[in-house]
Design a protein around this motif. Structure first.
Motif, short mmCIF file in Angstrom:
data_model
loop_
_atom_site.label_atom_id
_atom_site.label_comp_id
_atom_site.label_asym_id
_atom_site.label_seq_id
_atom_site.Cartn_x
_atom_site.Cartn_y
_atom_site.Cartn_z
N GLU A 27 -30.48 -13.51 -3.27
CA GLU A 27 -30.54 -14.48 -2.17
C GLU A 27 -29.16 -14.74 -1.58
O GLU A 27 -28.97 -14.79 -0.38
N ARG A 28 -28.19 -14.96 -2.48
CA ARG A 28 -26.83 -15.30 -2.02
C ARG A 28 -25.84 -15.06 -3.15
O ARG A 28 -26.10 -15.41 -4.30
N MET A 29 -24.69 -14.49 -2.81
CA MET A 29 -23.62 -14.27 -3.78
C MET A 29 -22.61 -15.41 -3.65
O MET A 29 -22.45 -15.99 -2.57
N PRO A 30 -21.89 -15.74 -4.73
CA PRO A 30 -20.83 -16.75 -4.62
C PRO A 30 -19.64 -16.16 -3.88
O PRO A 30 -19.58 -14.96 -3.61
N ASN A 31 -18.69 -17.01 -3.57
CA ASN A 31 -17.45 -16.52 -2.96
C ASN A 31 -16.78 -15.54 -3.93
O ASN A 31 -16.84 -15.73 -5.15
N ASN A 32 -16.16 -14.52 -3.38
CA ASN A 32 -15.47 -13.53 -4.22
C ASN A 32 -14.43 -14.20 -5.10
O ASN A 32 -13.69 -15.06 -4.65
#
Length: 89
Positions: A27-32
């Motif tokens: 759904e969504r990745m965290p900030n790198n």
């Protein structure tokens, strides 16, 4: 008045639950490079692990491993306040 309070409380609970829900990485990745709590289902751990996503290698890593198979993540909680400052231990 009671109806407005109930609506406010219900909205606030929904807001807090959204901030602390397990987010599927599909759904969504965290900030790198941002450390988050993850659900790792790889053979090495199969557990909740603090990790970060490395965009250069497209891998999830910890200081000890880069062999993670992450399915979900969520933000880390705020650190505790001890004697008026953030706990460093």
């Amino acid at each position: 008045m009671a109806k407005e309070v109930a609506e406010y409380v219900t909205a606030r609970i929904a807001e807090l639950e959204e901030k602390q829900r397990w987010i599927p990485v599909s759904e969504r990745m965290p900030n790198n490079w941002e450390s988050v709590l993850t659900i790792d289902i790889s053979k090495s751990t199969r557990d909740v692990v603090s990790a970060f996503y490395n965009p250069e290698t497209s891998l999830w890593s910890t200081p000890f491993s880069c062999d993670l198979w992450v399915t979900h993540c969520m933000p880390l909680p705020e650190p505790p306040i001890v004697y008026g400052k953030v706990c460093e231990e």
